[in-house]
Write an enzyme that holds these catalytic residues in place. Structure first.
Site, PDB file in Angstrom:
ATOM      1  N   ARG A 112      21.386  -1.855  30.423  1.00 52.28           N
ATOM      2  CA  ARG A 112      20.211  -2.066  29.435  1.00 52.28           C
ATOM      3  C   ARG A 112      20.635  -1.942  28.001  1.00 52.28           C
ATOM      4  O   ARG A 112      20.122  -2.627  27.185  1.00 52.28           O
ATOM      5  CB  ARG A 112      19.307  -1.263  29.975  1.00 52.28           C
ATOM      6  CG  ARG A 112      17.690  -1.753  29.363  1.00 52.28           C
ATOM      7  CD  ARG A 112      17.395  -2.873  30.037  1.00 52.28           C
ATOM      8  NE  ARG A 112      16.075  -3.225  29.660  1.00 52.28           N
ATOM      9  CZ  ARG A 112      15.148  -3.864  30.127  1.00 52.28           C
ATOM     10  NH1 ARG A 112      15.182  -4.290  31.452  1.00 52.28           N
ATOM     11  NH2 ARG A 112      14.092  -4.130  29.496  1.00 52.28           N
ATOM     12  N   ASN A 160       3.936  -7.531  18.491  1.00 54.19           N
ATOM     13  CA  ASN A 160       3.914  -7.750  19.939  1.00 54.19           C
ATOM     14  C   ASN A 160       2.293  -8.067  20.057  1.00 54.19           C
ATOM     15  O   ASN A 160       1.536  -7.366  19.433  1.00 54.19           O
ATOM     16  CB  ASN A 160       4.296  -6.603  20.764  1.00 54.19           C
ATOM     17  CG  ASN A 160       4.304  -7.492  22.298  1.00 54.19           C
ATOM     18  OD1 ASN A 160       4.355  -8.467  22.508  1.00 54.19           O
ATOM     19  ND2 ASN A 160       4.807  -6.487  23.345  1.00 54.19           N
ATOM     20  N   THR A 161       1.912  -9.055  20.893  1.00 49.58           N
ATOM     21  CA  THR A 161       0.693  -9.541  21.197  1.00 49.58           C
ATOM     22  C   THR A 161       0.647  -9.111  22.857  1.00 49.58           C
ATOM     23  O   THR A 161       1.401  -9.494  23.474  1.00 49.58           O
ATOM     24  CB  THR A 161       0.375 -10.866  20.760  1.00 49.58           C
ATOM     25  OG1 THR A 161      -0.900 -11.134  21.525  1.00 49.58           O
ATOM     26  CG2 THR A 161       1.404 -11.952  21.411  1.00 49.58           C
ATOM     27  N   HIS A 162      -0.492  -8.444  23.043  1.00 51.58           N
ATOM     28  CA  HIS A 162      -1.087  -8.156  24.500  1.00 51.58           C
ATOM     29  C   HIS A 162      -2.323  -8.515  24.874  1.00 51.58           C
ATOM     30  O   HIS A 162      -3.394  -8.602  24.151  1.00 51.58           O
ATOM     31  CB  HIS A 162      -0.998  -6.468  24.360  1.00 51.58           C
ATOM     32  CG  HIS A 162      -1.204  -5.925  25.887  1.00 51.58           C
ATOM     33  ND1 HIS A 162      -0.365  -6.039  26.877  1.00 51.58           N
ATOM     34  CD2 HIS A 162      -2.253  -5.492  26.295  1.00 51.58           C
ATOM     35  CE1 HIS A 162      -1.008  -5.613  27.758  1.00 51.58           C
ATOM     36  NE2 HIS A 162      -2.032  -5.242  27.541  1.00 51.58           N
ATOM     37  N   ASP A 165       3.162  -0.698  25.093  1.00 48.66           N
ATOM     38  CA  ASP A 165       1.961  -1.259  24.555  1.00 48.66           C
ATOM     39  C   ASP A 165       1.117  -0.227  23.749  1.00 48.66           C
ATOM     40  O   ASP A 165      -0.144   0.052  23.999  1.00 48.66           O
ATOM     41  CB  ASP A 165       0.924  -1.843  25.412  1.00 48.66           C
ATOM     42  CG  ASP A 165       1.573  -3.004  26.165  1.00 48.66           C
ATOM     43  OD1 ASP A 165       2.430  -4.031  25.407  1.00 48.66           O
ATOM     44  OD2 ASP A 165       1.455  -3.297  27.427  1.00 48.66           O
TER      45      ASP A 165
HETATM   46  C1  GRF Z   1       0.354 -14.025  26.359  1.00 46.17           C
HETATM   47  O1  GRF Z   1      -0.854 -13.707  26.982  1.00 46.17           O
HETATM   48  C2  GRF Z   1       1.012 -12.437  26.020  1.00 46.17           C
HETATM   49  O2  GRF Z   1       0.203 -11.617  25.571  1.00 46.17           O
HETATM   50  C3  GRF Z   1       1.424 -12.291  27.515  1.00 46.17           C
HETATM   51  O3  GRF Z   1       2.003 -13.216  28.038  1.00 46.17           O
HETATM   52  C4  GRF Z   1       1.166 -14.575  27.630  1.00 46.17           C
HETATM   53  C5  GRF Z   1       2.331 -15.362  26.963  1.00 46.17           C
HETATM   54  O4  GRF Z   1       1.807 -16.611  26.582  1.00 46.17           O
HETATM   55  N1  GRF Z   1       2.353 -11.075  27.241  1.00 46.17           N
HETATM   56  P1  GRF Z   1       2.621 -17.785  26.020  1.00 46.17           P
HETATM   57  O5  GRF Z   1       4.066 -17.715  26.700  1.00 46.17           O
HETATM   58  O6  GRF Z   1       2.671 -17.633  24.765  1.00 46.17           O
HETATM   59  O7  GRF Z   1       1.810 -18.998  26.634  1.00 46.17           O
END
Ligand code: GRF
Length: 210
Positions: free
Chosen positions: A75, A117-119, A155
């Site tokens: 990894r 990052n988006t969650h 996260d």
């Molecule tokens: C998003 O909701 C992100 O936060 C999560 O997976 C989804 C990705 O969606 N981890 P996309 O691939 O941008 O359509």
């Protein structure tokens, strides 16, 4: 830690890392069509082949690369290779947009403090891979999405922005996740633009965009 707007040769450039359908990536691609947005996507990287997100990047003529964990003995070697591939584009900011891997020590050594990052939940509620499902199972009436600066936890990094989304009585995981993703795309485009154009500071857990 302060990240001022980058004025070097790659000013305003970002690398986006993806693993799936790439609708968040598409929102960023669409936003960059307006020069006033001030962001250029230098490259899109993925941890797997044959995903719609890579097709979206190719259609927009953005360079792509794939760095698969299975192609490396450890990894840590994968993480080092990913770091080198991102570094080749000297981005001001790295955006994980549905990237389903944890970055490691080498990556954070180079890009820590300038990776977001988006969650799909209001952190610290429902971290991990099944956030919309866990929110639904718990019975919350409000959930949403969070943009955060990546650290070594799952996260756990400092929060940049959040957007709330109501849960409907008849929601399924899919309908709820789609409603969250609509808010997520808006949040991502807005805050990535602001962070790249204006810079930002991270003081303990407080993220401020001047
Ligand atoms: C998003 O909701 C992100 O936060 C999560 O997976 C989804 C990705 O969606 N981890 P996309 O691939 O941008 O359509």
């Amino acid at each position: 830690m302060t990240t001022t707007p980058d004025t070097g040769s790659n000013a305003g450039s970002i690398v986006v890392l993806v693993s799936g359908s790439g609708t968040n990536l598409q929102a960023l691609i669409d936003a960059t069509a307006d020069p006033a947005y001030g962001v250029r996507i230098a490259a899109v990287g993925a941890d797997r082949d044959d995903i719609e997100a890579l097709s979206r990047a190719r259609r927009a003529q953005i360079p792509t690369f794939v760095c698969r964990v299975a192609d490396f003995a450890t990894r840590a070697e994968w993480d080092f290779a990913l770091t080198s591939q991102v570094a080749a584009y000297s981005p001001s900011l790295v955006v994980l947009a549905g990237f389903m891997k944890l970055t490691g020590e080498a990556f954070l050594g180079q890009f820590g403090g300038r990776t977001v990052n988006t969650h799909p939940a209001l952190l610290p509620s429902f971290p991990g891979m099944r956030a919309p499902e866990e929110a639904l199972d718990y019975g919350v009436k409000v959930t949403g999405c969070t943009l955060f600066v990546v650290d070594s936890g799952v996260d756990t990094g400092p929060v940049v922005a959040q957007s709330a989304v109501g849960v409907d009585d008849d929601d399924t995981v899919q309908t709820l996740h789609e409603r969250i993703k609509t808010a997520e795309r808006r949040m991502l485009v807005d805050y990535v633009g602001r962070m790249v154009r204006e810079g930002f500071t991270v003081t303990e857990r407080k993220v401020t965009i001047p």
